[in-house]
Design a protein around this motif. Structure first.
Motif, PDB file in Angstrom:
ATOM      1  N   ILE A  72       0.839  -1.207   0.000  1.00 26.49           N
ATOM      2  CA  ILE A  72       0.000   0.000   0.000  1.00 26.49           C
ATOM      3  C   ILE A  72       0.876   1.261   0.000  1.00 26.49           C
ATOM      4  CG2 ILE A  72      -1.584   1.345   1.445  1.00 26.49           C
ATOM      5  CD1 ILE A  72      -2.934  -1.319   2.163  1.00 26.49           C
ATOM      6  N   VAL A  73       1.958   1.239   0.732  1.00 22.54           N
ATOM      7  CA  VAL A  73       2.879   2.390   0.718  1.00 22.54           C
ATOM      8  C   VAL A  73       3.380   2.634  -0.706  1.00 22.54           C
ATOM      9  CG1 VAL A  73       5.133   3.223   1.487  1.00 22.54           C
ATOM     10  CG2 VAL A  73       3.596   2.104   3.125  1.00 22.54           C
ATOM     11  N   LEU A  74       3.778   1.561  -1.398  1.00 22.65           N
ATOM     12  CA  LEU A  74       4.312   1.708  -2.754  1.00 22.65           C
ATOM     13  C   LEU A  74       3.241   2.177  -3.736  1.00 22.65           C
ATOM     14  CD1 LEU A  74       6.641  -1.444  -2.925  1.00 22.65           C
ATOM     15  CD2 LEU A  74       7.186   0.888  -2.179  1.00 22.65           C
ATOM     16  N   LYS A  75       2.020   1.721  -3.512  1.00 25.75           N
ATOM     17  CA  LYS A  75       0.928   2.153  -4.404  1.00 25.75           C
ATOM     18  C   LYS A  75       0.556   3.616  -4.153  1.00 25.75           C
ATOM     19  CE  LYS A  75      -3.887   1.148  -5.655  1.00 25.75           C
ATOM     20  NZ  LYS A  75      -3.685   1.058  -7.096  1.00 25.75           N
ATOM     21  N   GLU A  76       0.406   3.982  -2.888  1.00 25.57           N
ATOM     22  CA  GLU A  76      -0.041   5.342  -2.565  1.00 25.57           C
ATOM     23  C   GLU A  76       1.020   6.398  -2.881  1.00 25.57           C
ATOM     24  OE1 GLU A  76      -3.171   6.017  -1.538  1.00 25.57           O
ATOM     25  OE2 GLU A  76      -3.567   3.878  -1.791  1.00 25.57           O
ATOM     26  N   LEU A 132       6.580  -2.855  10.491  1.00 25.10           N
ATOM     27  CA  LEU A 132       5.787  -2.750   9.265  1.00 25.10           C
ATOM     28  C   LEU A 132       5.058  -4.059   8.943  1.00 25.10           C
ATOM     29  CD1 LEU A 132       8.020  -0.607   6.845  1.00 25.10           C
ATOM     30  CD2 LEU A 132       5.912   0.065   8.005  1.00 25.10           C
ATOM     31  N   ALA A 133       4.906  -4.919   9.959  1.00 25.60           N
ATOM     32  CA  ALA A 133       4.226  -6.206   9.742  1.00 25.60           C
ATOM     33  C   ALA A 133       2.718  -6.020   9.865  1.00 25.60           C
ATOM     34  CB  ALA A 133       4.704  -7.233  10.750  1.00 25.60           C
ATOM     35  N   TYR A 192      -8.187  -4.222   0.119  1.00 26.41           N
ATOM     36  CA  TYR A 192      -7.093  -3.676   0.913  1.00 26.41           C
ATOM     37  C   TYR A 192      -7.557  -2.492   1.772  1.00 26.41           C
ATOM     38  CZ  TYR A 192      -3.695  -6.494  -1.656  1.00 26.41           C
ATOM     39  OH  TYR A 192      -2.985  -7.552  -2.177  1.00 26.41           O
ATOM     40  N   ASP A 193      -8.824  -2.094   1.623  1.00 29.30           N
ATOM     41  CA  ASP A 193      -9.329  -0.937   2.389  1.00 29.30           C
ATOM     42  C   ASP A 193      -9.272  -1.188   3.890  1.00 29.30           C
ATOM     43  OD1 ASP A 193      -9.734   0.459   0.090  1.00 29.30           O
ATOM     44  OD2 ASP A 193     -11.909   0.119   0.000  1.00 29.30           O
ATOM     45  N   ALA A 194      -9.487  -2.442   4.322  1.00 30.32           N
ATOM     46  CA  ALA A 194      -9.424  -2.746   5.760  1.00 30.32           C
ATOM     47  C   ALA A 194      -8.022  -2.464   6.297  1.00 30.32           C
ATOM     48  CB  ALA A 194      -9.803  -4.203   5.998  1.00 30.32           C
ATOM     49  N   ILE A 195      -7.005  -2.765   5.503  1.00 32.27           N
ATOM     50  CA  ILE A 195      -5.620  -2.466   5.910  1.00 32.27           C
ATOM     51  C   ILE A 195      -5.406  -0.960   5.928  1.00 32.27           C
ATOM     52  CG2 ILE A 195      -3.186  -2.757   5.295  1.00 32.27           C
ATOM     53  CD1 ILE A 195      -3.913  -5.448   4.077  1.00 32.27           C
ATOM     54  N   ARG A 196      -5.930  -0.265   4.918  1.00 31.07           N
ATOM     55  CA  ARG A 196      -5.794   1.200   4.870  1.00 31.07           C
ATOM     56  C   ARG A 196      -6.397   1.835   6.134  1.00 31.07           C
ATOM     57  NH1 ARG A 196      -7.110   0.031  -0.807  1.00 31.07           N
ATOM     58  NH2 ARG A 196      -5.305   0.595  -2.101  1.00 31.07           N
ATOM     59  N   GLU A 197      -7.553   1.351   6.547  1.00 26.43           N
ATOM     60  CA  GLU A 197      -8.206   1.924   7.735  1.00 26.43           C
ATOM     61  C   GLU A 197      -7.380   1.654   8.992  1.00 26.43           C
ATOM     62  OE1 GLU A 197     -10.776   4.002   7.685  1.00 26.43           O
ATOM     63  OE2 GLU A 197     -10.518   3.819   5.509  1.00 26.43           O
ATOM     64  N   ASP A 198      -6.821   0.444   9.095  1.00 29.64           N
ATOM     65  CA  ASP A 198      -5.977   0.132  10.259  1.00 29.64           C
ATOM     66  C   ASP A 198      -4.711   0.995  10.266  1.00 29.64           C
ATOM     67  OD1 ASP A 198      -7.696  -1.699  11.289  1.00 29.64           O
ATOM     68  OD2 ASP A 198      -6.432  -3.462  10.955  1.00 29.64           O
ATOM     69  N   LEU A 199      -4.137   1.227   9.096  1.00 29.00           N
ATOM     70  CA  LEU A 199      -2.927   2.054   9.019  1.00 29.00           C
ATOM     71  C   LEU A 199      -3.226   3.487   9.471  1.00 29.00           C
ATOM     72  CD1 LEU A 199      -1.439   0.807   5.611  1.00 29.00           C
ATOM     73  CD2 LEU A 199      -0.492   0.417   7.888  1.00 29.00           C
ATOM     74  N   LYS A 200      -4.384   3.988   9.066  1.00 25.22           N
ATOM     75  CA  LYS A 200      -4.771   5.351   9.497  1.00 25.22           C
ATOM     76  C   LYS A 200      -4.972   5.386  11.002  1.00 25.22           C
ATOM     77  CE  LYS A 200      -6.988   6.345   5.059  1.00 25.22           C
ATOM     78  NZ  LYS A 200      -8.279   6.434   4.325  1.00 25.22           N
ATOM     79  N   PRO A 257       2.657   4.704   8.116  1.00 28.22           N
ATOM     80  CA  PRO A 257       2.824   5.045   6.700  1.00 28.22           C
ATOM     81  C   PRO A 257       1.866   4.228   5.828  1.00 28.22           C
ATOM     82  CG  PRO A 257       4.928   4.611   7.739  1.00 28.22           C
ATOM     83  CD  PRO A 257       3.881   4.191   8.712  1.00 28.22           C
ATOM     84  N   PRO A 258       1.358   4.816   4.747  1.00 30.00           N
ATOM     85  CA  PRO A 258       1.679   6.148   4.202  1.00 30.00           C
ATOM     86  C   PRO A 258       0.733   7.238   4.710  1.00 30.00           C
ATOM     87  CG  PRO A 258       0.321   4.967   2.631  1.00 30.00           C
ATOM     88  CD  PRO A 258       0.503   4.041   3.804  1.00 30.00           C
TER      89      PRO A 258
END
Length: 320
Positions: A112-116, A164-165, A302-310, A315-316
């Motif tokens: 997700i970091v590489l994509k965003e 970053l795991a 991958y949105d569930a991962i994005r929400e957890d990262l926020k 990052p990102p």
């Protein structure tokens, strides 16, 4: 009598010659058929090597053993040299930024970091374990610790996996925040092990009582159970995250679309009996890679991962 004997000799000679011709006739086609049955060898071109970056999963040595047959298989299928580049998770940003790899195999947080940040294309997700192309993170404690709930964890010590795991840090950190538990203030202490094989160190740290609770990917728990290293009956699984996409294959944005499609086609058709030769040893590609195959990426999953990262300020999406 002489005529009869002469006839017998002539008949024997003709029969012998005929027999020789018959052997030759049956031998030659068999040899040709054997050559035709051999697999076609795709010549390796003189093109610039394709650079495939792999995240170091446990140690550099084990990761090299794990991904070498896959790299050799790609060379055979593409007819082009493929260079294996092994790097840690935090090194992939610079690899993409400096165009030092063409394709990559990383965990979904790094993907997700590489994509965003660099518009990388996410192509395929690994299939492995009880949830197929998805995985989960667990919070574990030994049963004899008496810790059964997140509330019981207050004032205890915790060990996480790599920072970053997705399933050894992010998923568990988010679970705690969602349950009004602040890891920064509600533990007596928490730590991340140094060096290689961090997920195994987390489980061993709980198994031998160095830490009260640990953040373990379910896949690694299952693996150690299968290898009779731990007994799951000795543990309380205090919490487990929702399933989210597992390790991911992607490509830099600038890579030719036709090459990306070819890579996807090769990997989606990679069966469990496919082999590659490394240092004279013939190895099963998927088995050595510790996966069961590949699944096309569905970005919305991958949105569930994005929400957890926020939520975890990672990052990102980190703001400070």
């Amino acid at each position: 009598m002489k005529k009869i004997a002469l006839c017998i000799l002539l008949f024997s000679a003709v029969f012998s010659l005929q027999a020789c011709k018959t052997d030759e006739a049956t031998e030659k086609p068999a040899a040709v058929a054997e050559k035709q049955d051999q697999p076609a060898v795709t010549p390796v071109s003189n093109e610039k090597p394709l650079r495939f970056g792999y995240m170091i999963c446990d140690s550099r040595k084990l990761s090299e053993e794990r991904f070498s047959p896959f790299t050799a298989y790609l060379e055979k299928k593409l007819g082009r040299r493929v260079e294996m580049i092994l790097k840690n998770t935090f090194e992939f940003e610079s690899l993409i930024k400096n165009k030092e790899v063409d394709f990559f195999h990383v965990n979904p947080v790094v993907a997700i970091v590489l994509k965003e940040k660099y518009k990388a294309d996410l192509l395929l997700t690994d299939i492995r374990g009880r949830n197929g192309y998805k995985a989960t993170g667990t919070i574990i404690a030994r049963k004899d610790s008496g810790i059964e709930t997140i509330e019981d964890m207050r004032g205890k010590s915790m060990v996480f996996g790599p920072a970053l795991a997705p399933f050894g840090y992010m998923a568990q950190y988010a679970l705690l925040l969602e349950n009004n538990f602040d890891p920064e203030t509600d533990f007596s202490s928490y730590t991340i092990p140094a060096g290689a094989a961090k997920h195994d160190k987390v489980i061993y740290g709980v198994e031998y009582g160095k830490y009260d609770v640990g953040a373990a990917p379910r896949i690694d728990l299952d693996r150690l159970v299968e290898e009779n290293i731990i007994d799951l009956n000795d543990y309380n699984i205090i919490a487990e995250s929702e399933p989210m996409p597992y390790c991911t294959v992607g490509a830099r944005a600038e890579i030719d679309a036709a090459l990306k499609d070819k890579m996807k086609d090769i990997l989606l058709n990679l069966k469990d009996d496919e082999v590659a030769t490394v240092d004279g040893e013939t190895l099963k590609v998927l088995k050595r890679m510790l996966i069961d195959g590949f699944q096309p990426v569905v970005d919305s999953e991958y949105d569930a991962i994005r929400e957890d990262l926020k939520l975890c300020n990672m990052p990102p999406y980190n703001k400070y």
